[in-house]
Every structure is written in C-alpha cells, then in structure tokens.
Design a protein around this motif. Sequence first.
Motif, mmCIF file in Angstrom:
data_model
loop_
_atom_site.group_PDB
_atom_site.id
_atom_site.type_symbol
_atom_site.label_atom_id
_atom_site.label_comp_id
_atom_site.label_asym_id
_atom_site.label_seq_id
_atom_site.Cartn_x
_atom_site.Cartn_y
_atom_site.Cartn_z
ATOM 1 N N LYS A 1 52.973 50.988 46.918
ATOM 2 C CA LYS A 1 51.753 50.181 46.817
ATOM 3 C C LYS A 1 50.508 51.027 47.028
ATOM 4 N N ARG A 2 50.561 51.946 47.985
ATOM 5 C CA ARG A 2 49.425 52.841 48.196
ATOM 6 C C ARG A 2 49.194 53.721 46.968
ATOM 7 N N HIS A 3 50.278 54.171 46.383
ATOM 8 C CA HIS A 3 50.181 54.990 45.170
ATOM 9 C C HIS A 3 49.545 54.183 44.038
ATOM 10 N N ALA A 4 49.961 52.931 43.876
ATOM 11 C CA ALA A 4 49.383 52.074 42.836
ATOM 12 C C ALA A 4 47.912 51.801 43.114
ATOM 13 N N CYS A 5 47.567 51.560 44.365
ATOM 14 C CA CYS A 5 46.170 51.316 44.732
ATOM 15 C C CYS A 5 45.311 52.532 44.426
ATOM 16 N N THR A 6 45.838 53.721 44.714
ATOM 17 C CA THR A 6 45.104 54.945 44.411
ATOM 18 C C THR A 6 44.848 55.086 42.917
ATOM 19 N N HIS A 7 45.864 54.791 42.111
ATOM 20 C CA HIS A 7 45.698 54.883 40.657
ATOM 21 C C HIS A 7 44.689 53.855 40.153
ATOM 22 N N VAL B 1 43.910 42.321 37.528
ATOM 23 C CA VAL B 1 45.079 41.457 37.385
ATOM 24 C C VAL B 1 46.334 42.191 37.848
ATOM 25 N N ILE B 2 46.453 43.459 37.460
ATOM 26 C CA ILE B 2 47.592 44.262 37.915
ATOM 27 C C ILE B 2 47.579 44.400 39.433
ATOM 28 N N ALA B 3 46.387 44.624 39.994
ATOM 29 C CA ALA B 3 46.284 44.736 41.452
ATOM 30 C C ALA B 3 46.684 43.432 42.131
ATOM 31 N N SER B 4 46.316 42.294 41.544
ATOM 32 C CA SER B 4 46.663 40.998 42.121
ATOM 33 C C SER B 4 48.164 40.762 42.132
ATOM 34 N N ILE B 5 48.864 41.343 41.166
ATOM 35 C CA ILE B 5 50.315 41.176 41.087
ATOM 36 C C ILE B 5 51.027 42.109 42.069
ATOM 37 N N VAL C 1 43.423 42.940 49.435
ATOM 38 C CA VAL C 1 43.126 44.181 48.728
ATOM 39 C C VAL C 1 42.605 43.892 47.322
ATOM 40 N N SER C 2 43.150 42.874 46.672
ATOM 41 C CA SER C 2 42.715 42.523 45.321
ATOM 42 C C SER C 2 41.245 42.111 45.307
ATOM 43 N N TYR C 3 40.846 41.302 46.285
ATOM 44 C CA TYR C 3 39.441 40.880 46.348
ATOM 45 C C TYR C 3 38.529 42.053 46.740
ATOM 46 N N ILE C 4 39.015 42.955 47.567
ATOM 47 C CA ILE C 4 38.221 44.142 47.908
ATOM 48 C C ILE C 4 37.997 44.999 46.664
ATOM 49 N N LEU C 5 39.044 45.164 45.858
ATOM 50 C CA LEU C 5 38.912 45.933 44.624
ATOM 51 C C LEU C 5 37.972 45.231 43.644
ATOM 52 N N ALA C 6 38.025 43.892 43.597
ATOM 53 C CA ALA C 6 37.111 43.156 42.728
ATOM 54 C C ALA C 6 35.661 43.351 43.168
ATOM 55 N N THR D 1 31.044 39.221 36.622
ATOM 56 C CA THR D 1 31.444 38.995 38.005
ATOM 57 C C THR D 1 32.240 37.709 38.167
ATOM 58 N N SER D 2 31.765 36.633 37.544
ATOM 59 C CA SER D 2 32.481 35.352 37.658
ATOM 60 C C SER D 2 33.850 35.426 37.003
ATOM 61 N N THR D 3 33.935 36.075 35.848
ATOM 62 C CA THR D 3 35.232 36.219 35.169
ATOM 63 C C THR D 3 36.179 37.080 35.988
ATOM 64 N N LEU D 4 35.634 38.137 36.584
ATOM 65 C CA LEU D 4 36.458 39.044 37.381
ATOM 66 C C LEU D 4 37.076 38.326 38.579
ATOM 67 N N PHE D 5 36.251 37.639 39.352
ATOM 68 C CA PHE D 5 36.759 36.984 40.554
ATOM 69 C C PHE D 5 37.638 35.777 40.205
ATOM 70 N N PHE D 6 37.316 35.087 39.122
ATOM 71 C CA PHE D 6 38.160 33.962 38.712
ATOM 72 C C PHE D 6 39.532 34.460 38.261
ATOM 73 N N SER D 7 39.557 35.601 37.573
ATOM 74 C CA SER D 7 40.836 36.177 37.151
ATOM 75 C C SER D 7 41.672 36.594 38.353
ATOM 76 N N VAL D 8 41.012 37.190 39.351
ATOM 77 C CA VAL D 8 41.734 37.588 40.568
ATOM 78 C C VAL D 8 42.260 36.357 41.290
ATOM 79 N N TYR D 9 41.445 35.311 41.333
ATOM 80 C CA TYR D 9 41.895 34.068 41.993
ATOM 81 C C TYR D 9 43.129 33.499 41.297
ATOM 82 N N LEU D 10 43.077 33.410 39.979
ATOM 83 C CA LEU D 10 44.224 32.862 39.238
ATOM 84 C C LEU D 10 45.462 33.740 39.422
ATOM 85 N N ALA D 11 45.277 35.055 39.283
ATOM 86 C CA ALA D 11 46.425 35.966 39.388
ATOM 87 C C ALA D 11 47.046 35.934 40.777
#
Length: 208
Positions: A35-41, A72-76, A82-87, A134-144
Amino acid sequence: QPLPLYLIAGLMVLYNFEPQIFPRHITEKRLASIKRHACTHILLDLFSLTALIHFSGGVENPFIFYFIFHLVIASIILSKKVSYILAALNTVLLSSLIFLEYYQILPHHHLNNFLPTPLWQDPIYVASVLFVFTSTLFFSVYLATTITDTARVRETETRDLKENLEGKVLELEAARKEVLFERNKLKSIIECMQEGVVFVDERNQVAL
C-alpha cells in the motif's frame, strides 16, 4: 516545446514499470508495504501529471480530469482517509498551478490551434473549471470509497460465514465419528452376547 513533455512522460514510464522490472521485490512485500508503494506511485503520478498539464496548456487542457483515475484507484487500494488527503493534495496542486499561471508567476504554455481564444486569464472560465474539477474529484472519491467500503464489509461477512460453516462442518464430522464409534461398539457387544441372550414375552415365558 515538446521536450519537457517527453522527459516527464519518459520518467513516468520508468517508475511505473519498476514493478515489472523487479517483480520479486514487490511480491515479497507485506500488504502494508504494498500500500505504501502504491501510495508513492500515485503521489509521483500526481506531481508528474501536474507538470504535464503545465507544459501542455494548463487550465485550458481538457485532460486535467485524468487526475480522477488516480484518485479512484487510491480509493480502491488505500484507506478512505488517505484517499481524501490525496484528493485535497490534487486540488492544491492544480489550483496552485492555475493561479501561478493566472498571475503570470509561471509562464503559460498555450495550446496552439486548439482554442480560438486564450482562456487561462478568464476569471469565469478559471473559476468554473476549478469548481467542476474539485467537485467531480471529491464526488468520485466519495462514490469509490463508499462502494469499496461496502464491498469490504461484504467480504468480511462472507469470510466470517465461511469460517462458521467450516467450524460447523468440523463439528458435524466429529459428531458423525462419535456416533459411528458408538454404533460399532454396540454392534460388537451384541455380536459377543448373541449366544447368551434370552428373549421373554410379557408373561415372562421364554420366547427364544
């Protein structure tokens, strides 16, 4: 100038193909390390895409919405936090780039023959793009994250149900073996006592 775009794209290819170059290095890691490796990428991709956007039109580039794929990949893969921090980081990166170009602190690289008029200094256009992005980004993270959390809960319930069923199967198998043992024991006793058993009727008369 295409040279910066080629350099950034080449760098992205190199670090994204690292798992294929060193597959054993990845497979031997634990889940937390993966997970750390994926977050770094993902972080490297966010910074690289921001640089690509800068050298290819900035706010005028329609491909800024490609950032959503990484979130979306981060949310999965990663946690909701972490997903919201990245958003939020993604929003800060793109907003900073757009405003630095808007106030001409960074040079703007216009997309020739793409837009009839430059829009990077149009405040309405800039504000609209930032709001929609911004709205699309956070809404996508919320859904994912919502879908992923639901799937994880269902997976946990399924795993618990499987473990309970396996436990019941073991209990039934133990009970079957115990019954079989008792039956064989009674059968052996009856076979040993067969010649010495006398059957009488209700009048205490020998029947057999």
